[in-house]
Motif scaffolding. Structure first.
Motif, short mmCIF file in Angstrom:
data_model
loop_
_atom_site.label_atom_id
_atom_site.label_comp_id
_atom_site.label_asym_id
_atom_site.label_seq_id
_atom_site.Cartn_x
_atom_site.Cartn_y
_atom_site.Cartn_z
N VAL A 77 0.83 -1.21 0.00
CA VAL A 77 0.00 0.00 0.00
C VAL A 77 0.87 1.25 0.00
CG1 VAL A 77 -1.69 1.35 1.27
CG2 VAL A 77 -1.97 -1.12 1.07
N ALA A 78 1.82 1.33 0.94
CA ALA A 78 2.67 2.52 1.00
C ALA A 78 3.49 2.66 -0.28
CB ALA A 78 3.59 2.45 2.23
N GLY A 79 4.05 1.55 -0.75
CA GLY A 79 4.92 1.59 -1.92
C GLY A 79 4.18 1.99 -3.19
N THR A 80 3.02 1.37 -3.43
CA THR A 80 2.29 1.71 -4.66
C THR A 80 1.74 3.14 -4.57
OG1 THR A 80 0.26 0.70 -3.80
CG2 THR A 80 1.64 -0.66 -5.25
N THR A 81 1.40 3.58 -3.38
CA THR A 81 0.92 4.96 -3.23
C THR A 81 2.05 5.93 -3.56
OG1 THR A 81 -0.57 4.25 -1.47
CG2 THR A 81 -0.21 6.61 -1.67
N ALA A 82 3.25 5.61 -3.08
CA ALA A 82 4.40 6.49 -3.37
C ALA A 82 4.69 6.55 -4.86
CB ALA A 82 5.64 5.97 -2.60
N VAL A 83 4.64 5.41 -5.53
CA VAL A 83 4.86 5.38 -6.98
C VAL A 83 3.80 6.23 -7.68
CG1 VAL A 83 4.79 3.89 -9.02
CG2 VAL A 83 6.07 3.16 -7.00
N ASP A 84 2.54 6.04 -7.29
CA ASP A 84 1.45 6.78 -7.96
C ASP A 84 1.59 8.29 -7.77
OD1 ASP A 84 0.23 4.51 -8.93
OD2 ASP A 84 -1.20 4.34 -7.28
N VAL A 85 1.87 8.71 -6.56
CA VAL A 85 1.88 10.14 -6.27
C VAL A 85 3.04 10.82 -7.00
CG1 VAL A 85 3.25 10.26 -4.13
CG2 VAL A 85 1.24 11.66 -4.37
N LEU A 86 4.17 10.14 -7.08
CA LEU A 86 5.32 10.75 -7.76
C LEU A 86 5.17 10.69 -9.27
CD1 LEU A 86 8.16 9.64 -5.34
CD2 LEU A 86 7.27 11.96 -5.69
N ASP A 87 4.56 9.63 -9.79
CA ASP A 87 4.25 9.59 -11.23
C ASP A 87 3.31 10.74 -11.59
OD1 ASP A 87 5.79 7.37 -11.60
OD2 ASP A 87 4.11 5.98 -11.95
#
Ligand SMILES: NC(=O)c1ccc[n+]([C@@H]2O[C@H](COP(=O)([O-])OP(=O)(O)OC[C@H]3O[C@@H](n4cnc5c(N)ncnc54)[C@H](OP(=O)(O)O)[C@@H]3O)[C@@H](O)[C@H]2O)c1
Length: 186
Positions: free
Chosen positions: A11-21
């Motif tokens: 959850v934390a990792g995919t959220t970080a990827v999404d927000v920075l993309d």
């Protein structure tokens, strides 16, 4: 997903990827992570640094050490006025706190569209955007590889047995947990 992906990271990792993309900032740009000491905040900070962004983060006093350990310029919001510290503003802001704290930091963005909130859905009222989640296989695999590479290595601050789950959840719900809290099922 590769075996060996660490507990607590999807959850934390995919959220970080999404927000920075979604922000799409180039290397050398500045970013403020509001709530940098939590599960998503540390993941965003690590990934942003790996992309060459200059990361500032806010948190309470206990979050200074883990944040500075990954290269974050840390602002202790209990001791400093977050709104006064950067007159030139940030290229992007990632907000993990919401409410009045989001309203304090949002004006620090050079472009209000580059304020991305992860929890507070009222962010469009400030000109910003709510994170767009992409919960597909490709994104999960990207996050898993980043975890395996150590870029998204989670900070685990407590491991509770399943019988202690209510206490573990209460710790998370108080909103000041550093990193991730793990409930061990077996
Ligand atoms: N939309 C989605 O798909 C999605 C995905 C993941 C998470 N979320 C949401 O995103 C939010 C953050 O998640 P998380 O897992 O990172 O939560 P968390 O681990 O509880 O982290 C939040 C952090 O914010 C800090 N904080 C609280 N008040 C603050 C303030 N005024 N200024 C700066 N920092 C402050 C907290 O501790 P200190 O105050 O002690 O520093 C804590 O470290 C939650 O609302 C969660 O529900 C949404």
């Amino acid at each position: 997903m590769p075996s060996g992906m660490r507990i607590g990271e999807p959850v934390a990792g995919t959220t970080a990827v999404d927000v920075l993309d979604q922000l799409g900032l180039p290397a050398g740009a500045t970013i403020l992570v509001n709530g940098v000491g939590g599960g998503v905040g540390l993941a965003v900070a690590r990934l942003a640094a790996a992309r060459g962004l200059l990361v500032t983060g806010t948190g309470s006093t206990a979050k200074r050490e883990p944040a500075e350990a990954i290269g974050v310029r840390f602002i202790d919001y209990t001791a400093e006025d977050v709104g006064e510290l950067n007159p030139v503003g940030y290229d992007g802001i990632v907000d993990l706190v919401g409410g009045s704290s989001l309203r304090t930091v949002a004006p620090l963005a050079r472009d209000p569209r580059n304020v991305i909130a992860v929890g507070d859905m009222s962010v469009p009222d400030l000109g910003g955007r709510f994170v767009e989640r992409r919960l597909d296989r490709e994104n999960l695999e990207r996050s898993a590889l980043l975890a395996l590479d150590g870029v998204l290595a989670p900070v685990i601050t407590a491991v509770h047995p399943l019988s202690d789950a209510p206490a573990a959840l209460a710790t998370v719900e108080n909103g000041h947990t550093p990193g991730k809290v793990v409930i061990k099922v077996s």
